[in-house]
Design a protein around this motif. Structure first.
Motif, short mmCIF file in Angstrom:
data_model
loop_
_atom_site.label_atom_id
_atom_site.label_comp_id
_atom_site.label_asym_id
_atom_site.label_seq_id
_atom_site.Cartn_x
_atom_site.Cartn_y
_atom_site.Cartn_z
N SER A 1 0.76 -1.26 0.21
CA SER A 1 0.06 -0.08 0.04
C SER A 1 1.09 1.33 0.03
CB SER A 1 -0.74 0.17 1.16
OG SER A 1 0.02 0.07 2.46
N VAL A 2 1.97 1.17 0.34
CA VAL A 2 2.81 2.35 0.22
C VAL A 2 3.23 2.98 -1.09
CG1 VAL A 2 4.00 1.75 2.47
CG2 VAL A 2 5.10 1.08 0.33
N LEU A 3 3.80 3.98 -1.15
CA LEU A 3 4.21 4.84 -2.49
C LEU A 3 5.08 3.89 -3.34
CD1 LEU A 3 4.63 8.35 -1.39
CD2 LEU A 3 2.83 7.72 -2.88
N ASP A 4 4.78 4.12 -4.52
CA ASP A 4 5.52 3.17 -5.18
C ASP A 4 6.95 3.15 -5.17
OD1 ASP A 4 3.46 2.31 -6.55
OD2 ASP A 4 3.65 3.33 -8.45
N CYS A 5 7.78 4.51 -4.94
CA CYS A 5 9.13 4.55 -4.78
C CYS A 5 9.50 3.68 -3.75
CB CYS A 5 9.37 6.08 -4.48
SG CYS A 5 8.78 7.03 -3.27
N HIS A 6 8.73 3.61 -2.48
CA HIS A 6 9.12 2.86 -1.38
C HIS A 6 8.83 1.48 -1.46
CE1 HIS A 6 9.99 6.72 0.55
NE2 HIS A 6 8.81 7.07 0.32
N ARG A 7 7.86 1.06 -2.39
CA ARG A 7 7.44 -0.40 -2.44
C ARG A 7 8.88 -1.16 -2.85
NH1 ARG A 7 3.02 -1.34 -6.55
NH2 ARG A 7 2.00 0.13 -5.26
N ALA A 8 9.46 -0.94 -3.74
CA ALA A 8 10.39 -1.68 -4.37
C ALA A 8 11.47 -1.88 -2.98
CB ALA A 8 11.07 -0.83 -5.56
N GLU A 9 12.04 -0.72 -2.50
CA GLU A 9 12.74 -1.06 -1.60
C GLU A 9 12.23 -1.93 -0.37
OE1 GLU A 9 14.12 2.57 -0.19
OE2 GLU A 9 16.12 2.31 -1.56
N LEU A 10 11.00 -1.81 0.26
CA LEU A 10 10.78 -2.53 1.10
C LEU A 10 10.39 -3.91 0.72
CD1 LEU A 10 8.33 0.28 3.00
CD2 LEU A 10 10.63 -0.77 3.55
N SER A 11 10.19 -4.14 -0.40
CA SER A 11 10.01 -5.46 -0.98
C SER A 11 11.03 -6.18 -0.73
CB SER A 11 9.64 -5.62 -2.37
OG SER A 11 8.57 -4.68 -2.48
N GLY B 1 19.10 9.82 0.63
CA GLY B 1 18.60 9.97 -0.57
C GLY B 1 17.68 9.31 -1.22
N MET B 2 17.50 9.57 -2.64
CA MET B 2 16.31 9.11 -3.28
C MET B 2 16.47 7.55 -3.19
SD MET B 2 14.40 11.18 -5.12
CE MET B 2 14.00 10.19 -6.87
N PRO B 3 15.14 6.79 -2.68
CA PRO B 3 14.87 5.39 -3.03
C PRO B 3 15.36 4.82 -4.24
CG PRO B 3 13.14 6.39 -2.08
CD PRO B 3 13.80 7.61 -2.76
N ARG B 4 15.79 3.56 -4.41
CA ARG B 4 16.22 3.04 -5.69
C ARG B 4 15.02 2.41 -6.18
NH1 ARG B 4 20.75 -1.26 -4.37
NH2 ARG B 4 19.22 -1.65 -2.57
N SER B 5 15.27 2.43 -7.55
CA SER B 5 14.02 1.87 -8.29
C SER B 5 14.28 0.32 -8.21
CB SER B 5 14.24 2.10 -9.75
OG SER B 5 15.37 1.72 -10.42
N LYS B 6 13.19 -0.29 -9.02
CA LYS B 6 12.99 -1.65 -8.88
C LYS B 6 14.09 -2.52 -9.56
CE LYS B 6 10.46 -5.84 -8.49
NZ LYS B 6 11.49 -6.73 -7.81
N SER B 7 14.77 -1.77 -10.62
CA SER B 7 15.58 -2.51 -11.61
C SER B 7 17.02 -2.43 -10.94
CB SER B 7 15.56 -1.63 -13.08
OG SER B 7 15.98 -0.60 -12.83
N HIS C 1 22.70 2.85 -12.63
CA HIS C 1 21.71 2.47 -13.80
C HIS C 1 22.30 1.54 -14.76
CE1 HIS C 1 18.30 4.86 -12.66
NE2 HIS C 1 19.08 5.63 -12.15
N LEU C 2 21.76 0.40 -15.05
CA LEU C 2 22.49 -0.36 -15.93
C LEU C 2 21.94 -0.16 -17.33
CD1 LEU C 2 23.47 -3.80 -14.55
CD2 LEU C 2 25.08 -1.91 -15.19
#
Lengths: 739, 615
Positions: A166-176, A283-289, A699-700
């Motif tokens: 339910s959290v924001l997208d930007c955090h979801r990837a990290e918390l996953s 800093g900025m949370p990381r993206s899923k990739s 970023h690859l």
């Protein structure tokens, strides 16, 4: 002790198991370097010396209690005497001394623990296999004993899941990232506490949520259904002995913390506190990739501070050798040849220039063997050859020669070429090592002593005379191992050959007499790989006992033990400057070790499968690693960052090699192909980026297809080894697979 | 545990555990069995898990028993013995009940121990190197992957293809191109045999691939192969075989490609008319024409002969040492032309007589086919040449035999004229061959017995006495020598007329009887394929179907004998006055010399023998 409530003590209880794993490594390393701090050990980092002592004492007391309960009074005496513990110390904590009568086997186990503890205190090097089964000391094992209501585990987990989704997208990837380690630890807790059916239900419900690259681990995990199984299971051991490292931005972490506190979800919070290490960054949370590219290893990502150590990746200065220009060949191209030679030298080796490479280590950081006359001759040969080297590039691909092993009956396990491509060695599953001469020059043994005495030692061609013509043949077989030979390596001077085998030994063979000179025993388990240092004398080996060892040819015991991998060390490579050793492991990490002090200076995560091949770029700046997942990853050693991902292979990559100038990376795989990659481009593109070295988030670019220069099929012959000749001809080797 | 809804692993049920325990005499309670079963399952899984790393490090894809045993050994468990076979053990189900087992066949050790054939040792492990890709360019046709033509094949066919290519090419993918192996006769031979089996495969529709097959066969026939440089290499055999193959392809698959015949003829003609080409190419062209049938010979070789003869003669006339090799080659060409021409005359005569008997439909396939081709390639037919001085002998007797035949209507050159001209080149050796061959060559079409007889009679009582006197002697010696003493060289001197006449009749009767016997034995199926077989030069390449193998073998030997003796014979009879004052008679004087050269003759024998074996 049994029911631990507060934080520090919990930590102790867990730590009591951990030192067993780490103690060997730490103690050995400490034995070598008085002040060396092992940055790889996650536990010793936090507490100061005094605290450690306290914990040790508590461990000892726990052991003493156990011994007493089992009426092993002599052991108690010894332990007490050696540890210098007063009787009162233990009595103060002693409860009922009458436990269930256990067999003598347990006593043995306890003794082994005892001996280990004592050794730890004495800080004496000990090369006991690390994965020795754990002693059955219930007190020590009680890390999982505290628990909530087993039926609530599913509720806890799904509660967290709902929150994260339910959290924001930007955090979801990290918390996953939390899912997998939490899942595993909760499952293990259930299993440990004999809630078999609940554990199974838990597994069935949530195993599908995990990332696909954890499938292999999950398969092992779901085979564990009994408390008894936990003993001696390696995967479990890995989980319990190391903290799973997660890298999460501060914002996300705060979010998680608030949620758990609101819900009073202590169960999960405890697990996070105990078994996970959350590396918080600003800093900025990381993206899923971004996360996916770095995760996948057995113990999560590498902690950032681990990779902060300075690595001297530059090349050593080449010794000055005067090149005699007596050849008519040289004289013919004197005007042209000479400047060209210098140019290529500069280009290819970098350090040839007068001034020292700023990134290079001290010339004598690692004592290196003196150059012999024959080595100098070889260097001259090398320079001559390199003037004729083909300049490779995307438009100018190398020719490929394939050395096919016929009639090997599936037994070829390892191949190596000499640097000058004159000899070829194969290790076979039938315990033999075979050496072939790939030039018309046949292999000859030195004559016997009696015959040698007759020879005129003053004659000019004495080196020729000592050889026994009668023994000349194209190939020689070396017998000596008692198990499949998994690794072979030629010494740079072509006088020796190393082979590592399932029988736990590394053997050194003389290529003059074709006999075994030394059997290096130390790994008591299969030795998967071995390699000579580029300067000879030293060599490294790695095996099933999860450590890599550094040896010198004239020492029967290892000089360094590189401990830290959580699973088998599958491949070992020397850095071109011989100051570092890279190891790849089944725990899906690559580690870089400093030969000088035995420290782990880099932990590179990102592979999703066991790593089976490594290659340093000739300039020493980059590392390529290939794994069973069919991907090649490129690493910048200086920054400890992944800089490229080469996708394309469909099976395990067993061979990686950079061309002599580093422009081309060749990879050979089980899928019967050799692929050539534009490594120059891969490295350049990253360097032009603003290097996110501070955060380590990369970023690859998904440009595998652009970097792939060519794909070359063999005829149902898996590629076992690749080698560039000094003129940049690519040699590949493999055994023909008729099925 | 049997209640588990989902089976993630293979499981050992507790019943099995109990059974196993009972077999060792232990009684287990239900609980213990359940616990044990569960633990056994887990340990099995663990061992399997551990064994996989041994597989990975051995760089294999397949888990072996040995891997599993290693894992057991490292976990201090006894290993499982007796299953270390290299091959996969089949896991078979039993029909009754859910039982699976590994097949365990009994081996008779006594038999094995007393067996006389000692099993061969394993082949030596070796390393073979080959350049796979040059400058990364080989990727166009990657090693191991199949050419585009094959890519559309199904899985099975692809496997078949791989098997074949492996069998033929060995490990070397670069044999794909014939040119790359022109130094290796064995490889070429192998390739040719592959082509043959391809052509002979009745289930294979070659379609447009015929053209490429033909082109590669033509290559073998015509090109100055690298192997030809070494005189010791028997590339002649290769050419002979390739020519044979060419005709075979043509007669069985010629209908698939239109204009193929024409193309082949054209290319052969081109080679023949090119004096720069080496003699071996010319030889190939002649042999190829010969194999394609007498019509082809008539249309291409015959008109070119006058021009070509001069070249050949020049070679043959050169006695210098440096020329020896070339000259030997020249003799080969000479021999080939001779055989071809002989066939031409014989078949022509035969067709005439057939036509004369009104049995035009006797060989419908051949006749119509030949006619059709001739019409197609009219441009190739030689212009009718004026007969300078028709020799009476054979022409007359043929005319007599086939009185009133309409042969002039469908042959551009009359037989007598042709014979006359050819005779001017070859002299008596032609006559010799012409008259001797039919009885020896065997298997004349069923309708030809009569004309054969008819031809023989006038031959014996012909107006030209010189000719007739020579010919019977020749036939006789030829027939006798292999039959009676087996060696054609036993009678170097011409036998006297008196001595040979009975011999001749004897031989004639025996040979003809054997021929007829063999023909009767071959019976129907043999006949049905005669269409193409008649095209083959029987005397040189007797097909095994014609007679028993022993028979054809002798023919080979005799062949050689005949040729060399024929020439030698000519030697002793040189003073015999020629027919008239034909200018080419001068050539015939040279022939004795040809006959004396022993080396090429010897090679002929070899080639013939070796040719027989693959057939």
């Amino acid at each position: 002790m049994a029911a631990v409530q507060d934080g520090p003590k919990e930590l102790d209880a867990e730590k009591e198991t951990k030192p067993e794993i780490l103690s060997d490594g730490t103690s050995n390393l400490l034995g070598n370097t008085a002040s060396g701090t092992l940055s790889s050990s996650p536990l010793t980092a936090a507490p100061a010396g005094g605290a450690t002592k306290m914990e040790d004492q508590q461990t000892l007391i726990a052991v003493l209690q156990f011994l007493k309960r089992n009426k092993l009074s002599e052991s108690v005496e010894i332990l007490r005497r050696e540890a210098g513990l007063g009787e009162h110390q233990e009595d103060s904590q002693a409860t009922d001394g009458s436990g269930g009568g256990k067999g003598d086997g347990d006593g043995g186990d306890a003794n082994s623990l005892l001996s280990r503890v004592s050794i730890t205190s004495a800080a004496a090097p000990q090369s006991m296999p690390v994965k020795k089964d754990q002693p059955d000391v219930s007190v020590v094992l009680s890390a999982y004993s505290q628990q909530g209501d087993p039926s609530l585990y599913q509720v806890y987990y799904s509660g967290l899941k709902n929150f994260i989704e339910s959290v924001l997208d930007c955090h979801r990837a990290e918390l996953s990232q939390l899912f997998y380690p939490l899942f595993v630890h909760m499952y293990l807790e259930l299993v440990y506490n004999n809630h078999e059916t609940k554990a199974k239900a838990f597994f069935d419900k949530f195993s599908g949520d995990q990332e696909c690259y954890y499938q292999d681990d999950l398969r092992i995990l779901c085979s564990l259904t009994k408390k008894e199984h936990l003993k001696g299971n390696e995967v479990l051991l890995d989980f319990r002995t190391s903290r799973f490292v997660l890298r999460i931005s501060r914002d996300s972490y705060q979010l998680l913390k608030r949620h758990l506190q609101e819900r009073h979800n202590n169960q999960i919070w405890n697990i996070i506190q105990e078994h996970l290490y959350i590396d918080i960054f600003d800093g900025m949370p990381r993206s899923k990739s971004q996360i996916d590219s770095m995760s996948g290893s057995l113990a999560g990502e590498a902690r950032r501070e681990v990779n902060k150590a300075k690595v001297f990746y530059g090349l050593l200065k080449e010794p000055e050798i005067e090149v005699p220009l007596d050849d008519e060949d040289d004289e013919a191209e004197n005007e042209e040849g000479k400047p060209k030679k210098k140019k290529t030298k500069k280009d290819s080796l970098g350090s040839k220039s007068k001034k020292q490479d700023p990134n290079a280590p001290q010339q004598n950081r690692i004592p290196l063997p003196e150059l012999k006359d024959s080595d100098k001759l070889d260097k001259i040969m090398y320079m001559k050859e390199s003037t004729k080297r083909i300049r490779l590039g995307p438009e100018n691909l190398p020719s490929i020669c394939f050395y096919t092993f016929l009639n090997a009956f599936q037994g070829l396990t390892a191949v190596d070429f000499t640097d000058d491509s004159s000899l070829l060695a194969g290790g076979f599953a039938d315990s033999t090592v075979r050496v072939w001469s790939v030039t018309p020059k046949k292999l000859r043994k030195v004559k016997s002593t009696a015959e040698l005495n007759v020879i005129d030692k003053e004659s000019d061609d004495v080196l020729e005379r000592i050889m026994d013509e009668k023994t000349a043949s194209e190939s020689k077989i070396l017998h000596g191992h008692s198990g499949p030979v998994y690794g072979v390596s030629f010494s740079p001077d072509r006088n020796y050959l190393l082979s590592s085998s399932e029988d736990g030994t590394v053997r050194l063979w003389s290529l003059q007499t074709f006999t075994c000179l030394v059997g290096y025993k130390g790994h008591n388990y299969p030795v998967w790989d071995t390699q000579f240092s580029p300067f000879g004398y030293y060599f490294v080996s790695g095996g099933h006992d999860r450590v890599a060892r550094l040896w010198a040819m004239d020492h029967y015991q290892p000089l360094r033990i590189f401990a830290g991998h959580l699973a088998d060390v599958t491949c070992t490579r020397f850095h071109p400057n011989s100051n570092y050793v890279a190891t790849g492991s089944t725990d899906r990490t690559v580690r870089l070790w400093d030969v000088l002090n035995g420290n782990c200076v880099r932990i590179l995560t990102g592979h999703k499968g066991p790593i089976h091949s490594l290659a340093f770029s000739p300039n020493g700046k980059f590392l390529a690693s290939g794994s069973t997942d069919g991907r090649v990853l490129l690493w910048d050693i200086g920054h400890g960052l992944m800089i490229g991902e080469l996708k394309g292979h469909t099976d395990t990559i067993y061979a990686l090699k950079f061309s002599r100038d580093g422009e081309i990376l060749a990879s050979g795989s089980m899928d019967n192909t050799v692929r050539l990659w534009d490594s120059m481009k891969a490295f350049d593109e990253v360097e032009t980026d603003d290097f996110t070295a501070t955060t380590g988030h990369i970023h690859l670019p998904d440009n595998s297809q652009e970097l792939l220069l060519g794909m070359y099929h063999s005829k149902s012959t898996p590629v076992t080894h690749l080698h560039f000749t000094r003129r940049n001809l690519l040699l590949a080797a493999g055994t023909y697979n008729s099925q | 545990m049997t209640e588990r809804e989902e089976r993630r692993f293979a499981e050992v049920p507790r019943e099995s555990i109990k059974l196993m325990a009972e077999s060792t005499g232990v009684e287990l309670s239900e609980e213990v069995a359940t616990l044990l079963a569960e633990d056994v399952c887990y340990r099995l899984r663990e061992a399997t898990q551990n064994s996989s790393q041994f597989m990975r490090h051995a760089k294999r894809r397949k888990l072996s028993v040995e891997d599993f045993n290693r894992a057991l050994r490292w976990s201090n468990t006894e290993t499982v013995c007796g299953y270390g076979a290299q091959d996969a053990l089949p896991f078979r189900p039993l029909k009754e009940g859910e039982l699976f087992f590994v097949e365990d066949r009994e081996i008779n050790l006594v038999e094995l121990a007393l067996a006389t054939n000692i099993p061969k040792g394993c082949a030596e492990t070796m390393v073979r190197v080959h350049v796979s890709y040059l400058d990364g360019k080989g990727n166009l046709e990657p090693q191991g992957t199949v050419p585009t033509a094959v890519q559309s094949l199904s899985e099975d066919l692809l496997k078949y293809y791989q098997q074949i290519t492996r069998a033929i090419l060995g490990e070397d993918p670069h044999l794909m191109k014939v040119k790359s192996v022109s130094h290796d006769l064995d490889q070429l031979n192998r390739l040719l045999h592959m082509v043959k089996s391809l052509v002979q495969n009745p289930y294979l529709y070659l379609g447009s691939y015929v053209r490429s097959l033909v082109s590669s066969v033509m290559y073998c026939i015509l090109e100055p192969l690298a192997a030809s440089i070494n005189p010791l290499n028997d590339h002649w055999t290769l050419r002979d075989y390739a020519a044979l193959l060419l005709s075979h392809i043509f007669w069985t698959h010629g209908d698939l490609v239109s204009g193929l015949y024409h193309q082949i003829l054209l290319s052969l003609q081109k080679v023949l008319s090119d004096p720069v080409r080496p003699l071996c190419s010319h030889y190939g062209a002649v042999v190829g024409l010969h194999a394609l049938g007498w019509k082809a010979v008539e249309r291409v070789l015959y008109p070119h002969l006058p021009a070509y003869w001069a070249n050949l003669q020049a070679v043959l006339d050169d006695y210098s040492v440096s020329n020896a090799q070339v000259k030997a080659d020249g003799h080969k060409v000479y021999g080939a032309i001779l055989v071809a021409v002989e066939r031409l005359l014989k078949m022509k005569a035969l067709s005439l007589t057939l036509a004369a008997e009104g049995g035009c439909a006797g060989l419908p396939g051949t006749a119509t086919g030949a006619v059709g081709f001739r019409e197609n390639s009219l441009g190739l037919s030689p212009p009718p040449e004026p007969l300078s001085e028709p020799p009476l002998g054979i022409a007359s007797h043929l005319q007599a035999g086939g009185a009133g035949c309409p042969w002039e209507e469908w042959t551009p050159v009359s037989l007598p004229a042709m014979y006359c001209e050819l005779y001017s080149f070859f002299g008596d050796s032609l006559a010799v061959r012409f008259s001797t061959d039919p009885p020896l060559g065997g298997a004349p079409p069923s309708g030809s017995r009569q004309p054969l007889e008819g031809r023989k009679e006038p031959a014996s009582g012909a107006p030209n006495l010189e000719n007739t006197r020579k010919m019977p002697q020749l036939t006789a010696s030829m027939n006798i020598s292999p039959r009676q003493d087996g060696s054609p060289c036993m009678e170097p001197q011409p036998p006297s007329l008196a001595a040979t006449v009975p011999g001749r009749s004897l031989a004639r009767s025996s040979s003809s009887s054997s021929v007829s016997r063999s023909r009767s034995s071959s019976s129907r199926p043999g006949r049905s394929t005669s269409q193409s077989r008649d095209i083959f030069p029987k005397a040189r390449f007797p097909l095994p179907q014609v007679g028993p193998p022993a028979f054809s073998f002798i023919i080979g030997g005799r062949q050689m004998g005949r040729r060399c003796q024929g020439r030698r014979f000519q030697t002793s009879f040189t003073p015999t006055p020629p027919l008239t004052t034909l200018p080419p008679r001068a050539y015939a004087h040279k022939l004795p010399v040809i006959g004396r050269v022993s080396k090429p003759v010897r090679r002929w024998t070899c080639s013939h023998y070796s040719l027989h074996l693959p057939l």
